[in-house]
Design a protein around this motif. Structure first.
Motif, mmCIF file in Angstrom:
data_model
loop_
_atom_site.group_PDB
_atom_site.id
_atom_site.type_symbol
_atom_site.label_atom_id
_atom_site.label_comp_id
_atom_site.label_asym_id
_atom_site.label_seq_id
_atom_site.Cartn_x
_atom_site.Cartn_y
_atom_site.Cartn_z
ATOM 1 N N UNK A 75 -31.257 -29.984 2.177
ATOM 2 C CA UNK A 75 -31.346 -31.417 2.426
ATOM 3 C C UNK A 75 -32.138 -32.068 1.300
ATOM 4 N N UNK A 76 -31.676 -33.220 0.862
ATOM 5 C CA UNK A 76 -32.304 -33.927 -0.259
ATOM 6 C C UNK A 76 -33.596 -34.595 0.184
ATOM 7 N N UNK A 77 -34.617 -33.799 0.321
ATOM 8 C CA UNK A 77 -35.952 -34.305 0.640
ATOM 9 C C UNK A 77 -36.877 -33.840 -0.477
ATOM 10 N N UNK A 78 -38.102 -34.331 -0.464
ATOM 11 C CA UNK A 78 -39.089 -33.889 -1.451
ATOM 12 C C UNK A 78 -40.242 -33.256 -0.692
ATOM 13 N N UNK A 79 -40.457 -31.939 -0.825
ATOM 14 C CA UNK A 79 -39.590 -30.987 -1.512
ATOM 15 C C UNK A 79 -38.298 -30.771 -0.716
ATOM 16 N N UNK A 80 -37.337 -30.114 -1.366
ATOM 17 C CA UNK A 80 -36.038 -29.855 -0.733
ATOM 18 C C UNK A 80 -36.248 -29.032 0.536
ATOM 19 N N UNK A 81 -35.579 -29.435 1.607
ATOM 20 C CA UNK A 81 -35.614 -28.691 2.863
ATOM 21 C C UNK A 81 -34.381 -27.806 2.928
ATOM 22 N N UNK A 82 -34.596 -26.524 3.217
ATOM 23 C CA UNK A 82 -33.487 -25.580 3.323
ATOM 24 C C UNK A 82 -33.562 -24.919 4.689
ATOM 25 N N UNK A 83 -32.427 -24.878 5.362
ATOM 26 C CA UNK A 83 -32.379 -24.175 6.643
ATOM 27 C C UNK A 83 -31.161 -23.267 6.671
ATOM 28 N N UNK A 84 -31.247 -22.281 7.542
ATOM 29 C CA UNK A 84 -30.198 -21.276 7.675
ATOM 30 C C UNK A 84 -29.721 -21.264 9.109
ATOM 31 N N UNK A 85 -28.409 -21.019 9.247
ATOM 32 C CA UNK A 85 -27.811 -20.980 10.579
ATOM 33 C C UNK A 85 -26.714 -19.919 10.597
#
Length: 132
Positions: A75-85
């Motif tokens: 996700x384009x956040x600062x810092x980048x958010x990454x999730x796994x599913x």
């Protein structure tokens, strides 16, 4: 029951060997279980699965993603958010990995006893002493 082709994963060149290698890996099993309830961020997975290093977590997630069992979303956040599913293909494994977890829990007592018997017999037969 359908007849199986001769060889299969017993043949060195069978592509299922690489997949079975991953599916039998403790970190893969634990991560699939940890992701069973929905998307989880990388650091939350690291906290949830005690003992896994950041490097091993990244490597295992990449292998699971490559095999189509896990999806990575950034996700384009600062810092980048990454999730796994877990993907639908990965979900089809849930019953199997959950059965392995339950079997392990249900039978750990018998396994511990077998280990103790084996270790004491081998130590006695081979003249080994147990470490203090």
């Amino acid at each position: 029951m359908a007849a199986r082709r001769p060889g299969g994963p017993f043949v060195a060149t069978c592509p299922t060997r690489e997949l079975l290698d991953q599916l039998a890996d403790k970190w893969s099993v634990l991560l699939l279980l940890a992701l069973a309830d929905g998307p989880v961020r990388f650091n939350a997975l690291k906290r949830k699965v005690e003992g896994i290093t950041q490097k091993m977590l990244g490597q295992t997630l990449r292998r699971l993603e490559r095999n189509g069992l896990v999806e990575r979303r950034a996700f384009a956040t600062v810092p980048v958010t990454v999730e796994y599913e877990v993907t639908p293909l990965g979900r089809s494994l849930y019953g199997i990995v959950d059965a392995l977890r339950n079997w392990s829990i249900d039978h750990i007592g018998g396994v511990k006893k077998a280990r103790e018997r084996f270790d004491s017999t081998r130590d006695h037969v081979h003249g080994r002493r147990e470490m203090p």
